[in-house]
Design a protein around this motif. Sequence first.
Motif, mmCIF file in Angstrom:
data_model
loop_
_atom_site.group_PDB
_atom_site.id
_atom_site.type_symbol
_atom_site.label_atom_id
_atom_site.label_comp_id
_atom_site.label_asym_id
_atom_site.label_seq_id
_atom_site.Cartn_x
_atom_site.Cartn_y
_atom_site.Cartn_z
ATOM 1 N N ASP A 209 -30.172 100.679 45.556
ATOM 2 C CA ASP A 209 -29.778 99.303 45.885
ATOM 3 C C ASP A 209 -30.233 98.914 47.277
ATOM 4 N N THR A 210 -30.321 99.898 48.170
ATOM 5 C CA THR A 210 -30.741 99.650 49.550
ATOM 6 C C THR A 210 -31.685 100.765 49.991
ATOM 7 N N ILE A 211 -32.787 100.370 50.610
ATOM 8 C CA ILE A 211 -33.720 101.326 51.199
ATOM 9 C C ILE A 211 -33.831 100.998 52.679
ATOM 10 N N VAL A 212 -33.589 101.999 53.516
ATOM 11 C CA VAL A 212 -33.613 101.813 54.964
ATOM 12 C C VAL A 212 -34.803 102.556 55.544
ATOM 13 N N ASP A 213 -35.812 101.818 55.932
ATOM 14 C CA ASP A 213 -37.033 102.386 56.504
ATOM 15 C C ASP A 213 -36.978 102.207 58.017
ATOM 16 N N SER A 214 -36.715 103.299 58.716
ATOM 17 C CA SER A 214 -36.709 103.266 60.175
ATOM 18 C C SER A 214 -37.947 103.976 60.694
ATOM 19 N N ALA A 215 -38.931 103.186 61.109
ATOM 20 C CA ALA A 215 -40.142 103.700 61.763
ATOM 21 C C ALA A 215 -41.053 104.508 60.854
ATOM 22 N N LEU A 216 -41.080 104.160 59.560
ATOM 23 C CA LEU A 216 -42.065 104.771 58.670
ATOM 24 C C LEU A 216 -43.173 103.777 58.328
ATOM 25 N N HIS B 5 -44.657 101.388 59.785
ATOM 26 C CA HIS B 5 -45.731 101.132 60.756
ATOM 27 C C HIS B 5 -46.745 102.281 60.827
ATOM 28 N N VAL B 6 -46.394 103.459 60.315
ATOM 29 C CA VAL B 6 -47.341 104.573 60.281
ATOM 30 C C VAL B 6 -48.553 104.223 59.418
ATOM 31 N N PHE B 7 -48.332 103.381 58.394
ATOM 32 C CA PHE B 7 -49.406 102.984 57.476
ATOM 33 C C PHE B 7 -50.023 101.641 57.858
ATOM 34 N N PRO C 208 -54.746 99.787 54.926
ATOM 35 C CA PRO C 208 -54.321 98.920 53.824
ATOM 36 C C PRO C 208 -54.022 99.655 52.520
ATOM 37 N N GLU C 209 -54.832 100.653 52.169
ATOM 38 C CA GLU C 209 -54.611 101.349 50.905
ATOM 39 C C GLU C 209 -53.317 102.156 50.935
ATOM 40 N N ALA C 210 -53.071 102.856 52.024
ATOM 41 C CA ALA C 210 -51.837 103.632 52.148
ATOM 42 C C ALA C 210 -50.627 102.705 52.205
ATOM 43 N N ARG C 211 -50.775 101.608 52.908
ATOM 44 C CA ARG C 211 -49.676 100.640 53.010
ATOM 45 C C ARG C 211 -49.340 100.062 51.635
ATOM 46 N N ALA C 212 -50.353 99.718 50.875
ATOM 47 C CA ALA C 212 -50.124 99.173 49.534
ATOM 48 C C ALA C 212 -49.482 100.215 48.627
ATOM 49 N N ALA C 213 -49.918 101.463 48.750
ATOM 50 C CA ALA C 213 -49.332 102.545 47.944
ATOM 51 C C ALA C 213 -47.864 102.730 48.291
ATOM 52 N N ARG D 200 -45.804 93.094 70.046
ATOM 53 C CA ARG D 200 -45.554 91.949 70.928
ATOM 54 C C ARG D 200 -45.448 92.353 72.396
ATOM 55 N N GLU D 201 -45.160 93.634 72.660
ATOM 56 C CA GLU D 201 -45.013 94.141 74.017
ATOM 57 C C GLU D 201 -45.680 95.514 74.105
ATOM 58 N N PRO D 202 -45.962 95.988 75.320
ATOM 59 C CA PRO D 202 -46.398 97.374 75.470
ATOM 60 C C PRO D 202 -45.308 98.303 74.933
ATOM 61 N N GLY D 203 -45.701 99.426 74.378
ATOM 62 C CA GLY D 203 -44.716 100.333 73.798
ATOM 63 C C GLY D 203 -45.314 101.697 73.543
ATOM 64 N N ILE D 204 -44.750 102.396 72.581
ATOM 65 C CA ILE D 204 -45.218 103.729 72.217
ATOM 66 C C ILE D 204 -45.505 103.751 70.722
ATOM 67 N N GLY D 205 -46.396 104.621 70.318
ATOM 68 C CA GLY D 205 -46.622 104.801 68.885
ATOM 69 C C GLY D 205 -47.435 103.694 68.241
ATOM 70 N N PRO D 206 -47.518 103.724 66.909
ATOM 71 C CA PRO D 206 -48.327 102.753 66.163
ATOM 72 C C PRO D 206 -47.606 101.415 66.016
ATOM 73 N N ARG D 207 -47.995 100.427 66.803
ATOM 74 C CA ARG D 207 -47.332 99.125 66.803
ATOM 75 C C ARG D 207 -48.093 98.150 65.913
ATOM 76 N N ILE D 208 -47.342 97.294 65.217
ATOM 77 C CA ILE D 208 -47.953 96.369 64.268
ATOM 78 C C ILE D 208 -47.471 94.941 64.502
ATOM 79 N N SER D 209 -48.190 93.988 63.928
ATOM 80 C CA SER D 209 -47.790 92.585 63.981
ATOM 81 C C SER D 209 -46.867 92.264 62.820
ATOM 82 N N ASP D 210 -46.119 91.175 62.960
ATOM 83 C CA ASP D 210 -45.249 90.755 61.857
ATOM 84 C C ASP D 210 -46.067 90.342 60.644
ATOM 85 N N SER D 211 -47.309 89.907 60.861
ATOM 86 C CA SER D 211 -48.145 89.484 59.734
ATOM 87 C C SER D 211 -48.450 90.650 58.800
ATOM 88 N N ILE D 212 -48.519 91.880 59.340
ATOM 89 C CA ILE D 212 -48.749 93.051 58.493
ATOM 90 C C ILE D 212 -47.596 93.213 57.506
#
Length: 226
Positions: free
Chosen positions: A118-125, A127-129, A133-138, A161-173
């Motif tokens: 009923d609920t899936i909680v994705d915390s920081a997974l 954005h790894v993809f 595009p193919e991995a993200r779609a999968a 939107r800001e400097p940070g750590i790790g693989p950062r993505i846009s909201d459009s993704i």
Amino acid sequence: MTRSTEFWDAVYDSDTAPWVIGQPQPAIVELEKSGRIRGRVLDPGCGAGEHTILLTRLGYDVVGVDLSPSAVAYARRNAQAQGVSGARFEVADALRLREAPALVGAVDEGDGVGPRFDTIVDSALFHVFGEEPEARAAYVRSLHAVCAPGGYVHVLALSDREPGIGPRISDSIIRESFGAGWELEEISESRYLGRVTESVAREAAELEQVDGKVNVAAWLARIRRV
């Protein structure tokens, strides 16, 4: 970026994961307090297991899964140390959740169609993809296969939107990824706590640090399966 099981195992075996902060993400804690988590819960890419442990302690029917056996072992030790022995963790590939025998055995309605959450909680997974595009779609297809109709996926992902750590993505993704079969109900700016380890030391050097942690920009999206 998609990495091998061996890569993730090494991160947990050496305890150098910047996302292992010794507590749940505040954004996920607030998500639960706001009543956004219900029914059967899946925690994909559970890592150290903090969110599965939190939700188990609060009485939810939840299972955490991770591609890395070392992560699952870490999470089980973490649950025992926190006195939450009922927390469930299984090894499973987030890109093939519907095919994971351990996951089906852990939560199955017995109707022959496999697990339904009923609920899936994705915390920081997610954005790894982000840049693949193919991995993200999968991954999105995999989530659709195990999310109940009318169920929700909550995505907490690092923001560009800001400097940070790790693989950062846009909201459009996020917007582009959850198309047919989904309804993106909300996406908002949020925050994410990270631990400064040698793997992100160079990026973190430009950021404010408090007790060895950084507080960086993130997105929090709520997506309904239709």
